[in-house]
Design an enzyme around this catalytic site. Structure first.
Site, PDB file in Angstrom:
ATOM      1  N   ASP A  34       8.288  -1.926   7.806  1.00 49.52           N
ATOM      2  CA  ASP A  34       7.732  -2.212   6.483  1.00 49.52           C
ATOM      3  C   ASP A  34       7.423  -0.938   5.683  1.00 49.52           C
ATOM      4  OD1 ASP A  34       7.947  -4.847   7.535  1.00 49.52           O
ATOM      5  OD2 ASP A  34       5.785  -4.918   7.965  1.00 49.52           O
ATOM      6  N   HIS A  37       0.900  -3.122   9.441  1.00 49.22           N
ATOM      7  CA  HIS A  37       2.306  -3.116   9.204  1.00 49.22           C
ATOM      8  C   HIS A  37       2.982  -2.677   9.956  1.00 49.22           C
ATOM      9  CE1 HIS A  37       2.453  -4.870   4.945  1.00 49.22           C
ATOM     10  NE2 HIS A  37       1.464  -4.235   4.571  1.00 49.22           N
ATOM     11  N   HIS A  76       1.073  -1.307   0.117  1.00 45.21           N
ATOM     12  CA  HIS A  76      -0.106   0.060   0.053  1.00 45.21           C
ATOM     13  C   HIS A  76       0.812   1.297   0.108  1.00 45.21           C
ATOM     14  CE1 HIS A  76      -3.147  -2.899   0.876  1.00 45.21           C
ATOM     15  NE2 HIS A  76      -4.090  -1.857   0.889  1.00 45.21           N
TER      16      HIS A  76
END
Length: 440
Positions: free
Chosen positions: A373, A369, A326
């Protein structure tokens, strides 16, 4: 005394006549010396003899062309300011006469630094400094580029050291754009399949609890935050599609987006396959899920691929933590929007950055996350974008054999794109006419 005076007068007249006499009628040895001594009057006489009487005033009286400057005159000089000759036939005929003159004085041109291999007198040093090896793509001269050894090329160097950058036609090369789209679709499909395999290897939450994370430990989880992340991504995607639709060089832009996005997600496949991190939060009910056979895995991978890996489309995945996909999409769309719109569009650039940063914040606020990350995803995406565009804009990779070996796909996609892509816009459809006039 009378005889002596007569001989002196005769010698003086001989000198004057030698200066006025046209150089192309003299012997070759004196010819080259004479062209250096041509004044504007000699140039005017030559123009009249060649049938260009109407240009004597502009070339000789207004702009004071002498013999040397006449030799270095190019077709681009005749067409562009301050001369701006409008009659095409006169331009071509005058250039033919000048080229004949250049052939007769080839040694003078060589002494001035022009290449003797070309009858139009190409300055090898100028061409080398301006072009280098950029003209060659896969061993051939690009279609949108003129000959390297041509003074009439649209790109040249002014006497003050500044370069004239022409209006170049950037070849859209639609077939390469189609290949880049196929490439990114294959990578997305491969990523979906790897996500299915990774889901089978998710560490057990009882054995491997969430790792310590400063941000996740300090900020309470917001349940609706991850949905807001995808809303930010959808808005950025619509903005980018509008920019892509109206941009004159949309084929090049789409090709660059697909090649960059595919490369980053291919790297993501390897990182999340090699290292399986424990889930970042207790709210994630993730456990190793085994699929019976390859067909079942392919069906699950197709469901992820067709749903774009988004929870808004009903896709839920586990184990794909290193690194955040994302964040990659948000950052890549933001950089493309801000790169390919004018710098004066401050509102759009601010909106794009706000959507990017808030989207990243919502990823962390949803505890979907780890912080590392998101950080790695943002860093890799921005570095690849900047490196790609720096190499493409400066054409530095063409001068490095090592770069062409290590980045063959980049060299293939960008070999015929010369320099920075200008931000020009046009309405891509024939109707309505008002939109073509307004945007074009």
């Amino acid at each position: 005394k009378l005889v002596s005076s007569s001989s002196q007068l005769h010698r003086a007249l001989d000198v004057d006549l030698s200066e006025v006499q046209p150089c192309h009628k003299t012997m070759a040895g004196n010819n080259q010396l004479c062209i250096r001594r041509w004044t504007t009057k000699n140039v005017a006489k030559w123009l009249k003899e060649e049938g260009f009487c109407e240009y004597v005033d502009i070339l000789c009286n207004r702009h004071r062309l002498d013999g040397i400057t006449l030799l270095t005159l190019t077709e681009f000089d005749l067409r562009s300011p301050p001369l701006e000759i409008k009659v095409l036939g006169d331009i071509k005929r005058l250039m033919l006469s000048i080229r004949k003159l250049q052939k007769q004085h080839i040694e003078v041109l060589e002494e001035l630094g022009y290449n003797s291999d070309s009858p139009i007198g190409t300055m090898s040093s100028t061409v080398g400094s301006l072009q280098g090896t950029d003209w060659f793509c896969n061993g051939e001269v690009p279609r949108d580029c003129g000959p390297v050894t041509d003074l009439n090329a649209d790109q040249y160097q002014y006497a003050n050291g500044k370069n004239k950058h022409p209006m170049r036609r950037l070849d859209p090369e639609y077939w390469k754009t189609v290949l880049s789209c196929i490439y990114v679709f294959i990578v997305f499909g491969f990523t979906s399949f790897v996500m299915v395999i990774v889901h089978e290897r998710v560490p057990d939450m009882q054995t491997y609890p969430p790792l310590p994370d400063i941000f996740l430990d300090s900020v309470p989880r917001i349940p609706w935050a991850f949905a807001m992340t995808e809303v930010c991504g959808v808005i950025l995607c619509y903005i980018w599609l509008l920019v892509l639709l109206l941009h004159r060089h949309r084929s090049i832009l789409l090709r660059r987006l697909c090649s960059l996005m595919g490369t980053v997600f291919l790297l993501r496949c390897f990182t999340m396959f090699v290292t399986s991190l424990s889930v970042p939060g207790q709210h994630l009910q993730c456990s190793g899920k085994l699929y019976g056979n390859v067909w079942a895995k392919l069906q699950r991978a197709f469901a992820i691929w067709s749903g774009f890996g988004m929870t808004l489309t009903g896709v839920h995945t586990c184990g794909d933590y290193m690194f955040s996909g994302h964040t990659v999409v948000l950052t890549m769309l933001n950089f493309f929007v801000t790169e390919y719109t004018p710098r004066s569009w401050n509102f759009l650039h601010t909106l794009s950055w706000v959507l990017n940063l808030f989207g990243i914040f919502f990823i962390l606020a949803a505890h979907e996350h780890y912080s590392i990350d998101v950080f790695i995803a943002f860093y890799i995406t921005t570095r690849l974008f900047l490196y790609y565009h720096t190499l493409a804009n400066t054409r530095a990779y063409q001068q490095s054999r090592r770069a062409r070996i290590w980045f063959p796909m980049f060299s293939f996609f960008e070999c015929n794109v010369n320099g920075t892509v200008p931000n020009e816009y046009c309405w891509p459809f024939s109707k309505p006419t008002i939109m073509r006039k307004l945007i074009g």
